[in-house]
Write a protein that holds these residues in place. Sequence first.
Motif, short mmCIF file in Angstrom:
data_model
loop_
_atom_site.label_atom_id
_atom_site.label_comp_id
_atom_site.label_asym_id
_atom_site.label_seq_id
_atom_site.Cartn_x
_atom_site.Cartn_y
_atom_site.Cartn_z
N ALA A 145 50.07 34.22 43.88
CA ALA A 145 51.53 34.40 43.78
C ALA A 145 51.95 35.78 44.25
CB ALA A 145 51.98 34.15 42.34
N LEU A 146 51.12 36.79 43.97
CA LEU A 146 51.42 38.17 44.34
C LEU A 146 51.02 38.50 45.79
CD1 LEU A 146 50.19 39.69 40.99
CD2 LEU A 146 52.54 39.93 41.88
N GLY A 147 50.38 37.55 46.46
CA GLY A 147 49.95 37.78 47.84
C GLY A 147 48.74 38.68 47.95
N LEU A 148 47.93 38.74 46.89
CA LEU A 148 46.72 39.57 46.91
C LEU A 148 45.51 38.75 47.35
CD1 LEU A 148 47.11 41.49 43.52
CD2 LEU A 148 47.42 42.41 45.83
N ARG A 149 44.67 39.38 48.17
CA ARG A 149 43.41 38.77 48.61
C ARG A 149 42.26 39.57 48.03
NH1 ARG A 149 46.39 39.93 52.87
NH2 ARG A 149 44.85 41.40 53.62
N ALA A 150 41.08 39.01 48.05
CA ALA A 150 39.90 39.68 47.50
C ALA A 150 39.71 41.06 48.13
CB ALA A 150 38.66 38.83 47.69
N GLY A 151 40.00 41.19 49.42
CA GLY A 151 39.84 42.46 50.10
C GLY A 151 40.82 43.54 49.67
N ASP A 152 41.86 43.16 48.95
CA ASP A 152 42.85 44.12 48.45
C ASP A 152 42.40 44.81 47.17
OD1 ASP A 152 44.65 43.43 50.51
OD2 ASP A 152 45.46 41.77 49.31
N LEU A 153 41.38 44.26 46.51
CA LEU A 153 40.99 44.74 45.19
C LEU A 153 40.09 45.96 45.28
CD1 LEU A 153 40.35 41.28 43.51
CD2 LEU A 153 42.49 42.54 43.78
N ILE A 154 40.20 46.83 44.27
CA ILE A 154 39.35 48.03 44.21
C ILE A 154 38.56 48.01 42.92
CG2 ILE A 154 40.84 49.42 45.70
CD1 ILE A 154 42.02 50.70 43.23
N ARG A 155 37.39 48.62 42.94
CA ARG A 155 36.52 48.65 41.77
C ARG A 155 36.68 49.92 40.96
NH1 ARG A 155 32.89 52.17 41.30
NH2 ARG A 155 32.30 53.38 43.10
N ALA A 156 37.14 50.97 41.58
CA ALA A 156 37.12 52.29 40.95
C ALA A 156 38.12 52.39 39.81
CB ALA A 156 37.42 53.37 41.99
N SER A 157 37.71 53.12 38.77
CA SER A 157 38.64 53.45 37.69
C SER A 157 39.56 54.56 38.19
CB SER A 157 37.87 53.91 36.45
OG SER A 157 37.29 55.19 36.69
N TYR A 158 40.65 54.80 37.47
CA TYR A 158 41.53 55.90 37.84
C TYR A 158 40.77 57.23 37.76
CZ TYR A 158 45.36 52.54 37.44
OH TYR A 158 46.18 51.45 37.59
N ALA A 159 39.87 57.36 36.82
CA ALA A 159 39.07 58.59 36.72
C ALA A 159 38.25 58.81 37.98
CB ALA A 159 38.17 58.55 35.49
N GLU A 160 37.63 57.76 38.48
CA GLU A 160 36.84 57.87 39.72
C GLU A 160 37.73 58.22 40.89
OE1 GLU A 160 33.11 54.90 39.30
OE2 GLU A 160 35.09 53.97 39.21
N LEU A 161 38.88 57.58 40.98
CA LEU A 161 39.80 57.88 42.08
C LEU A 161 40.27 59.33 42.02
CD1 LEU A 161 41.91 54.59 42.08
CD2 LEU A 161 40.15 55.26 43.74
N MET A 162 40.55 59.83 40.82
CA MET A 162 40.96 61.24 40.67
C MET A 162 39.82 62.18 41.07
SD MET A 162 44.11 61.49 39.52
CE MET A 162 44.27 63.02 38.65
N ALA A 163 38.61 61.88 40.61
CA ALA A 163 37.47 62.73 40.92
C ALA A 163 37.16 62.71 42.42
CB ALA A 163 36.25 62.29 40.12
N ASP A 164 37.26 61.53 43.04
CA ASP A 164 37.01 61.44 44.48
C ASP A 164 38.05 62.23 45.27
OD1 ASP A 164 34.79 59.87 44.08
OD2 ASP A 164 35.76 57.98 44.62
#
Length: 178
Positions: A145-164
């Motif tokens: 319904a939201l138009g999301l595909r498997a390739g749109d998904l991310i595994r990282a937590s917000y903490a990982e994204l901030m650290a990266d």
Amino acid sequence: MARNIEIKARLVDPDAARAVALRVGGRPHAVEEQVDTYVALDGGRRVKIRQIAGGRRERIDYRRPEASGVRASDYTITPLADDAALPGEPIVVVRKRREVLLIDNVRLHLDTVDGLGTFLELEAVVDAAHDDAACRAQVDRLMAALGLRAGDLIRASYAELMADRAAPAGGGSFGRET
């Protein structure tokens, strides 16, 4: 221990996602200002301590696979006193505004994270009426319904994204979620 079937994706248009959620039966639940302090524990594990503005403080312990896509997450939420000491060394602090909509047993989060941007999370709560398979089907229907595909998904937590984001060029990723 509780269990979710969940996803996370970057979000370009929160208004459009909200409109879709409302169209498929979502109902507004809460808007919260949250501060998550990720804390390192012995053995390389970590937990987050969440403070909700004007509300509660809680410790969230979780275990989930390090994979993108639809995944299961087992977690425990423990209420904390406002003056409780951190259980370990702080690693990173994540500040966000979270809008929560409910669709049956699914929590849809529209998150605006300081320094990172906007994200959508779906958390289908496994309970007596919804097993893992039913929750995966709910997540799949909402993703469509939201138009999301498997390739749109991310595994990282917000903490990982901030650290990266803060790591020097060639620097490694944040520690693993357990």
